[in-house]
Scaffold this active site. Structure first.
Site, PDB file in Angstrom:
ATOM      1  N   HIS A 194       6.042   0.090  -3.930  1.00 40.66           N
ATOM      2  CA  HIS A 194       4.877  -0.002  -3.053  1.00 40.66           C
ATOM      3  C   HIS A 194       3.656   0.597  -3.745  1.00 40.66           C
ATOM      4  CE1 HIS A 194       3.165   1.046   1.230  1.00 40.66           C
ATOM      5  NE2 HIS A 194       2.388   0.209   0.550  1.00 40.66           N
ATOM      6  N   ASP A 246      10.114   2.986  -1.989  1.00 36.90           N
ATOM      7  CA  ASP A 246      10.632   3.276  -0.659  1.00 36.90           C
ATOM      8  C   ASP A 246      12.121   2.965  -0.609  1.00 36.90           C
ATOM      9  OD1 ASP A 246       8.312   4.200   0.875  1.00 36.90           O
ATOM     10  OD2 ASP A 246       7.486   2.222   0.446  1.00 36.90           O
ATOM     11  N   HIS A 276       4.814   4.230  -5.337  1.00 31.27           N
ATOM     12  CA  HIS A 276       6.057   4.940  -5.017  1.00 31.27           C
ATOM     13  C   HIS A 276       7.152   3.922  -4.734  1.00 31.27           C
ATOM     14  CE1 HIS A 276       4.008   4.316  -1.127  1.00 31.27           C
ATOM     15  NE2 HIS A 276       5.225   4.080  -0.680  1.00 31.27           N
ATOM     16  N   LYS A 321      -7.587 -22.253   5.289  1.00 35.47           N
ATOM     17  CA  LYS A 321      -7.963 -23.667   5.226  1.00 35.47           C
ATOM     18  C   LYS A 321      -7.408 -24.427   6.417  1.00 35.47           C
ATOM     19  CE  LYS A 321      -8.356 -24.398   0.297  1.00 35.47           C
ATOM     20  NZ  LYS A 321      -7.512 -24.710  -0.860  1.00 35.47           N
TER      21      LYS A 321
HETATM   22 MN    MN Z   1       5.631   3.005   1.189  1.00 33.18          MN
END
Ligand code: MN
Length: 205
Positions: free
Chosen positions: A37, A45, A43, A196
């Site tokens: 992430h 997760d 980091h 669109k």
């Molecule tokens: Mn996270």
């Protein structure tokens, strides 16, 4: 309400993250995932399914296969099991804004006699069967601290010396091999395409 903290932090009109249910279906049973992430700080997760939610820890440096290395794992709010399929971007300015990659995926198996007790005690031992991480691991909570845990690889045939950095050796998505940049670009494209479609609809009217 088990997902209250998760939901309170997010605006589902803006983020594509799942609102989540408390599904206890087979496909989520004992699911293990890691999402890479790129929020304000990159980091990893680390998430383990237990009782229909994903117990979650943010590991700033990511996992190490070296049993001598202890990686800080910050306990964060439970996530819905549907989060196990989430890859894409969270809009800037929203909670956790940035790109999310499905970095590892598989199953976990507790090695504790009583999982819930071990979790509550802050001393969990388990085996991972995933695409990048395997073998025996531990999550241990620091004393007098409910937020800070340590993620440690136990010594077995999957352990490696710290010269080998799994986050560098296998940096890409287990979903489709994409890099963080590619995921960001794909998400941008799909947002634009959706834009669109809705414009066309408006024009027809
Ligand atoms: Mn996270």
């Amino acid at each position: 309400m088990p997902l209250k903290i998760y939901r309170d932090k997010r605006n589902f009109a803006k983020t594509k993250e799942p609102k989540g249910t408390l599904k206890q279906s087979k496909c989520y049973k004992n699911v293990f995932i890691i999402q890479k992430h790129a929020a304000s700080h990159l980091h990893y997760d680390f998430r383990l399914e237990l009782n229909g939610v994903l117990l979650s820890w943010a590991v700033p440096k990511g996992p190490s296969l070296d049993p001598k290395v202890k990686r800080l794992a910050v306990h964060v709010e439970d996530h819905p099991v549907e989060y196990a399929y989430f890859e894409g971007t969270i809009p800037e300015g929203e909670y956790g804004g940035g790109t999310v990659m499905l970095w590892d995926r598989g199953k976990w198996q507790s090695e504790d006699d009583d999982i819930k007790k071990a979790y509550k005690k802050g001393n969990m031992t388990f085996t991972l069967h995933a695409e990048k991480l395997n073998g025996a691991w531990k999550l241990i909570r620091l004393k007098n601290d409910d937020k800070h845990w340590l993620l440690i690889k136990l010594d077995d045939e999957y352990a490696k010396s710290s010269n080998y950095d799994i986050t560098k050796e296998a940096p890409n998505s287990v979903n489709d091999g994409q890099t963080m940049k590619e995921i960001t670009a794909t998400a941008k494209k799909s947002w634009m395409q959706k834009g669109k479609v809705s414009k066309k609809k408006i024009q027809k009217k």
